[in-house]
Design a protein around this motif. Structure first.
Motif, PDB file in Angstrom:
ATOM      1  N   ASP A 232      -8.996  -2.901   5.350  1.00  0.00           N
ATOM      2  CA  ASP A 232      -8.096  -3.279   4.260  1.00  0.00           C
ATOM      3  C   ASP A 232      -6.682  -2.774   4.538  1.00  0.00           C
ATOM      4  OD1 ASP A 232     -10.151  -4.481   2.943  1.00  0.00           O
ATOM      5  OD2 ASP A 232     -10.523  -2.828   1.562  1.00  0.00           O
ATOM      6  N   MET A 233      -5.715  -3.590   4.170  1.00  0.00           N
ATOM      7  CA  MET A 233      -4.324  -3.161   4.270  1.00  0.00           C
ATOM      8  C   MET A 233      -3.973  -2.437   2.972  1.00  0.00           C
ATOM      9  SD  MET A 233      -0.958  -5.608   4.663  1.00  0.00           S
ATOM     10  CE  MET A 233      -1.349  -6.302   6.271  1.00  0.00           C
ATOM     11  N   LEU A 234      -3.665  -1.161   3.093  1.00  0.00           N
ATOM     12  CA  LEU A 234      -3.352  -0.366   1.910  1.00  0.00           C
ATOM     13  C   LEU A 234      -1.852  -0.415   1.617  1.00  0.00           C
ATOM     14  CD1 LEU A 234      -5.529   2.811   2.650  1.00  0.00           C
ATOM     15  CD2 LEU A 234      -6.222   0.614   1.675  1.00  0.00           C
ATOM     16  N   VAL A 235      -1.518  -0.057   0.394  1.00  0.00           N
ATOM     17  CA  VAL A 235      -0.094   0.016   0.032  1.00  0.00           C
ATOM     18  C   VAL A 235       0.642   0.919   1.017  1.00  0.00           C
ATOM     19  CG1 VAL A 235       1.516   0.877  -1.709  1.00  0.00           C
ATOM     20  CG2 VAL A 235      -0.425  -0.557  -2.398  1.00  0.00           C
ATOM     21  N   SER A 251      -0.454   4.927  -2.580  1.00  0.00           N
ATOM     22  CA  SER A 251      -0.488   4.553  -1.155  1.00  0.00           C
ATOM     23  C   SER A 251      -1.898   4.153  -0.718  1.00  0.00           C
ATOM     24  CB  SER A 251       0.022   5.713  -0.298  1.00  0.00           C
ATOM     25  OG  SER A 251      -0.858   6.819  -0.410  1.00  0.00           O
ATOM     26  N   THR A 252      -2.912   4.614  -1.448  1.00  0.00           N
ATOM     27  CA  THR A 252      -4.291   4.288  -1.048  1.00  0.00           C
ATOM     28  C   THR A 252      -4.823   3.044  -1.760  1.00  0.00           C
ATOM     29  OG1 THR A 252      -5.118   5.801  -2.735  1.00  0.00           O
ATOM     30  CG2 THR A 252      -4.890   6.679  -0.496  1.00  0.00           C
ATOM     31  N   ALA A 253      -4.054   2.457  -2.649  1.00  0.00           N
ATOM     32  CA  ALA A 253      -4.487   1.211  -3.300  1.00  0.00           C
ATOM     33  C   ALA A 253      -4.553   0.098  -2.245  1.00  0.00           C
ATOM     34  CB  ALA A 253      -3.509   0.825  -4.403  1.00  0.00           C
ATOM     35  N   ILE A 254      -5.510  -0.799  -2.436  1.00  0.00           N
ATOM     36  CA  ILE A 254      -5.640  -1.898  -1.474  1.00  0.00           C
ATOM     37  C   ILE A 254      -4.590  -2.946  -1.792  1.00  0.00           C
ATOM     38  CG2 ILE A 254      -7.149  -3.703  -0.545  1.00  0.00           C
ATOM     39  CD1 ILE A 254      -9.527  -1.998  -1.443  1.00  0.00           C
ATOM     40  N   ALA A 255      -3.693  -3.174  -0.845  1.00  0.00           N
ATOM     41  CA  ALA A 255      -2.679  -4.217  -1.028  1.00  0.00           C
ATOM     42  C   ALA A 255      -3.264  -5.568  -0.652  1.00  0.00           C
ATOM     43  CB  ALA A 255      -1.456  -3.920  -0.171  1.00  0.00           C
ATOM     44  N   SER A 256      -4.027  -5.589   0.422  1.00  0.00           N
ATOM     45  CA  SER A 256      -4.567  -6.841   0.915  1.00  0.00           C
ATOM     46  C   SER A 256      -5.933  -6.609   1.558  1.00  0.00           C
ATOM     47  CB  SER A 256      -3.594  -7.446   1.943  1.00  0.00           C
ATOM     48  OG  SER A 256      -4.124  -8.632   2.472  1.00  0.00           O
ATOM     49  N   SER A 257      -6.961  -7.130   0.886  1.00  0.00           N
ATOM     50  CA  SER A 257      -8.311  -6.981   1.423  1.00  0.00           C
ATOM     51  C   SER A 257      -8.392  -7.662   2.791  1.00  0.00           C
ATOM     52  CB  SER A 257      -9.327  -7.625   0.468  1.00  0.00           C
ATOM     53  OG  SER A 257      -9.364  -6.932  -0.753  1.00  0.00           O
TER      54      SER A 257
END
Lengths: 390, 390
Positions: A232-235, A251-257
């Motif tokens: 996953d691409m994280l923030v 910063s650890t939120a998923i920006a793009s699965s």
């Protein structure tokens, strides 16, 4: 034709034949594991049957829950045939005679496989509407089974005491192959308000293609060992390790699965299947939690019950859904889960026999007092007392 | 250092550095392709520059739009270096002098790659908030560019004349690697109300893993040739070819994305990559359409503008999103697309130079009157007249 000493007295088989799984519920007065008669006030005979009720027949016994894969429907047919469920006269359980060659069935397979049941077993499937069954099953469980519902917070189940007078309205989210979202306003009062095609079938189907894992349970187990941050691409991956705090994204939120797979020069085989399964599970759970919340918000519903076999009592799934609902609702809405999550539709079809009335069903034990009752992530049993309409 | 006859006079480079793509916008008074002076009323010199404006400087020229993959950021740095964009004094375009070593940049990469730009080019990135840039860019396009927005119905674009007095509020859905959903109430008045991690990065990343297709455009093109019914589990697959008409689901509706892969004894390699790409595109487009609609509903917004590079002017993507919004809103809400969809953030950052004011930007041509202006699925140009603040 059968050995009466070893085969249970079985009645009222009901099926929920979905796109991926067949869920079966039936009632039995077991001869091998006699029911504790001291827990019911009504007088009854040695088979646990009471004929003395003014309103009908009271029968102590157990509800059995079994699942099969829909693609292996022959296993289900063989099971019915071997148990001779369709031959067992209903009298053996003390209920009035009904047509033993008709069984209640819900889910799309009740249509799709009607001819097969007729041809192989001589059984007619009496079709019960799928949404109606889900709602009946959920309402029954929420009212009749103590500690049926629980929240899942920080890895712990917190069992909820449901106030029967404050149950409605709620949002029922059933995660089968696809997902149905139903606004439930009362017994038999409901509307399917939303749904998504990104459900358990997506997890299983896409997961199978990505990991070569053959079974749903193995895939779920595999995801437990994985780390979604690998793919996953994280923030933080976009923002150079920083939060995007202005809009509340850490910063650890998923920006793009699955977004990290774009820039990495790696083939599918170079990723650990555990990591792939984890990203997939998180993507789907989070998405369902978000769409459920948005629908709850739309109708002002504070309670969201999640059911269906996708969840499977899996900690990470429940955690992701809970966090999603909490995050999006800013703590306003609450995700709750059901111990018998996978069998809502089958139970609802079972109740369509008009033998079970909410108020007359008494459960002899629950998880705390009776070790026989387990969480029904797989097959299982509820001990109960069922009342037949007179 | 340069050949003044072949290099354009360039100023005001702005960047939007996302997780997957870098979008670049800059303004140029091209010497090779002189601007048609007859279409602007202001007097100007031979370079298209007018100094006679009471409010500041009026400059005729072109906005150039270029994209790079973020993972190949060196190509972007080389491009800037080769064009010497950072050296070009702003005077050459007739604007007042500003610090030529500072360029406006938005997106997470403005943080992540700040040191790289400083080190390699001696440029400082002046960071502009990502959401703010998206909104500025969208508002500019919707107000200043004729026929910027269009609906997509039955395979046809219907250009919408936007009433400037009736533009707000609207929902802006920017589909980059991830998806941001922003409620826009006016110039500079907005709130990011939702988003999803299932976006363009998911299509590209997951699609790459599933099909081995290396580029986003090739994957999109590939999906065009596929058939999603090969892998998706349709309502008819569950219901034996029938509709589930009671809840408005036709037999061809997708019940479970990728659900058919569960029961088929096929490995990933046995599916056509085109079919896989198609199912993936449909899953993601439909999901974004649904979440966008639910957010529009929540705030009573009738207009939803979709932007971001994911769409890429791709017919099937726009069709799926349009159908999703129409289906879920029962025709109440309308999906609209933007011709310059991919460059909202970069344009917004560009406008942060305070040189462009909505009312003073005049476009010399639009698609219908000027063949130079193409849809910006890739790189492109807008001819325009830019006013510098005095």
């Amino acid at each position: 034709m059968e050995d009466g000493d070893t085969i249970d007295a079985i009645s009222h088989l009901a099926l929920d034949i979905g796109g991926s799984l067949i869920k079966m519920v039936y009632f039995s007065t077991s001869k091998e594991q006699p029911v504790d008669k001291t827990k019911n006030n009504a007088s009854r005979d040695s088979n646990g049957v009471s004929n003395g009720s003014k309103d009908g027949y009271l029968v102590n016994g157990r509800l059995y829950f079994i699942k099969f894969e829909t693609s292996k429907i022959n296993e289900c047919l063989d099971f019915i045939s071997s148990k001779q469920l369709h031959y067992r006269g209903v009298q053996q359980c003390g209920f009035p005679v009904s047509d033993k060659n008709i069984i209640k069935a819900t889910g799309g397979g009740a249509f799709k496989f009607a001819d097969l049941f007729k041809e192989k077993l001589g059984i007619s499937l009496d079709k019960v509407d799928e949404m109606s069954s889900l709602v009946s099953g959920a309402n029954f469980l929420l009212k009749a089974v103590p500690s049926e519902a629980f929240t899942y917070v920080n890895g712990k189940r917190n069992y909820e005491q449901i106030d029967h007078n404050d149950l409605f309205p709620y949002l029922l989210v059933n995660i089968g192959s696809g997902v149905s979202m139903i606004k439930v306003d009362g017994d038999g009062k409901f509307e399917r308000v939303s749904g998504t095609s990104v459900g358990g079938g997506t997890f299983w189907g896409l997961g199978k293609l990505l990991t070569k894992c053959k079974s749903f349970d193995a895939l779920l187990e595999m995801s437990h060992q994985g780390n979604n941050r690998v793919i996953d691409m994280l923030v933080g991956d976009i923002y150079g390790g920083m939060d995007y705090s202005k809009i509340g994204l850490t910063s650890t939120a998923i920006a793009s699965s699955f977004g990290k797979a774009i820039s990495e020069d790696k083939e599918l085989e170079e990723y650990k299947p555990e990591d792939v399964a984890r990203s997939l599970l998180r993507m789907i759970s989070n998405n369902i939690g978000q769409i459920a919340y948005l629908n709850a918000l739309r109708f002002g519903l504070k309670k969201i019950f999640f059911g269906g076999f996708f969840i499977g009592g899996h900690a990470y799934t429940m955690d992701t859904i809970s966090v999603a609902v909490d995050f999006w609702s800013k703590g306003e809405a609450k995700a709750m889960f059901l111990r018998h999550e996978g069998f809502l539709g089958a139970l609802g079809a079972f109740m369509n026999y008009q033998l079970v009335q909410d108020d007359s069903v008494r459960l002899v034990g629950d998880k705390n007092s009776n070790p026989l009752v387990e969480d029904l992530n797989d097959n299982g049993i509820i001990e109960c007392c069922v009342q037949a309409s007179s």
